[in-house]
Design an enzyme around this catalytic site. Structure first.
Site, PDB file in Angstrom:
ATOM      1  NE  ARG A  22     106.159   3.812  30.249  1.00  0.00           N
ATOM      2  CZ  ARG A  22     107.436   3.653  29.956  1.00  0.00           C
ATOM      3  NH1 ARG A  22     108.148   4.689  29.528  1.00  0.00           N
ATOM      4  NH2 ARG A  22     108.021   2.473  30.085  1.00  0.00           N
TER       5      ARG A  22
ATOM      6  CB  ILE B 162     105.396  -2.049  24.040  1.00  0.00           C
ATOM      7  CG1 ILE B 162     106.100  -3.245  23.391  1.00  0.00           C
ATOM      8  CG2 ILE B 162     104.038  -2.483  24.589  1.00  0.00           C
ATOM      9  CD1 ILE B 162     106.365  -4.399  24.340  1.00  0.00           C
ATOM     10  N   PRO B 163     104.185   1.340  22.980  1.00  0.00           N
ATOM     11  CG  PRO B 163     103.833   2.818  21.243  1.00  0.00           C
ATOM     12  CD  PRO B 163     104.020   1.372  21.522  1.00  0.00           C
ATOM     13  CG  HIS B 164     102.805   1.033  28.075  1.00  0.00           C
ATOM     14  ND1 HIS B 164     103.980   0.647  27.469  1.00  0.00           N
ATOM     15  CD2 HIS B 164     103.114   1.299  29.366  1.00  0.00           C
ATOM     16  CE1 HIS B 164     104.955   0.665  28.373  1.00  0.00           C
ATOM     17  NE2 HIS B 164     104.450   1.064  29.530  1.00  0.00           N
ATOM     18  CG  MET B 165      97.367   4.432  28.350  1.00  0.00           C
ATOM     19  SD  MET B 165      97.711   5.619  27.044  1.00  0.00           S
ATOM     20  CE  MET B 165      96.941   4.818  25.642  1.00  0.00           C
TER      21      MET B 165
END
Length: 225
Positions: free
Chosen positions: A120, A134-137
């Site tokens: 991502r 905001i790390p996310h999948m």
């Protein structure tokens, strides 16, 4: 659902020329179809939420699900936890240490989760400025987790995430969700809360989990839940 540039522009309350510019220069995901740009609605919502761009409510039409699917920010933070002084000298090390703190099912491979987060980041930094990321999948359903969570990690030392404002990141809000709908719901709520001065003030203080939780709860009360 695929949108043309005119439909995307209307949902973002802008003009087609701006949408095309965002596709070319701001990494708004789009695919050429029969010579015209097409934008996936999920991609549009995620991209706009990441950047704090307001979207017309009708963009979410048809995305409601059964009651209870969408947790509050407070409950998601309670599930994910708030962690102070997380070590990491670079993005890779910081994210690896963050993954170790996520409430993942025991059968899930942490290295796989790390690779998903890095994939991502390769599409464009999840840093939103002012030391926050905001790390996310990219595809939440890949993880097959039972519930949504937000894990807040306060890094011991700021790390370069390639933020547009040039500031290193010290706060990582990592989202894990079982469905795209739940993911977008939490991402939108979190983006709103991070624009609120009450949460910003709580983040400025030395790592204060109780103060952060109180600020989030107050913001949610002002929104009606």
């Amino acid at each position: 659902m695929l949108l043309n540039t005119a439909e995307a522009a209307r949902l973002l309350s802008t003009d087609e020329k701006t949408v095309v510019r965002w596709v070319r220069k701001e990494r708004l995901p789009a695919t050429p179809v029969d010579g015209e740009l097409r934008i996936n609605r999920i991609d549009l919502l995620e991209w706009a939420t990441d950047r704090g761009i307001k979207v017309l409510p009708e963009a979410y039409a048809g995305m409601e699900d059964e009651p209870g699917l969408f947790p509050s920010l407070s409950s998601a933070l309670e599930t994910g936890g708030i962690h102070c002084g997380v070590p990491g000298d670079d993005k890779l090390t910081a994210l690896r240490n963050v993954v170790a703190l996520l409430p993942l099912p025991p059968q899930m491979d942490p290295d796989f989760v790390l690779q998903v987060l890095l994939a991502r980041e390769a599409l464009g930094t999840t840093a939103i400025g002012d030391g926050i990321a905001i790390p996310h999948m990219r595809n939440p359903i890949l993880l097959q987790v039972p519930a949504s969570s937000i894990t807040l990690c306060h890094l011991a030392s700021p790390v370069d995430f390639g933020a547009l404002d040039g500031k290193p990141v010290q706060f990582l809000f990592t989202l894990v969700s079982p469905t795209v709908k739940a993911h977008l719901h939490l991402l939108s709520r979190l983006a709103h809360a991070l624009r609120d001065p009450r949460l910003r003030e709580a983040l400025k203080r030395p790592c204060d989990p109780a103060g952060i939780r109180a600020a989030v709860a107050e913001i949610e009360r002002s929104l009606g839940g």
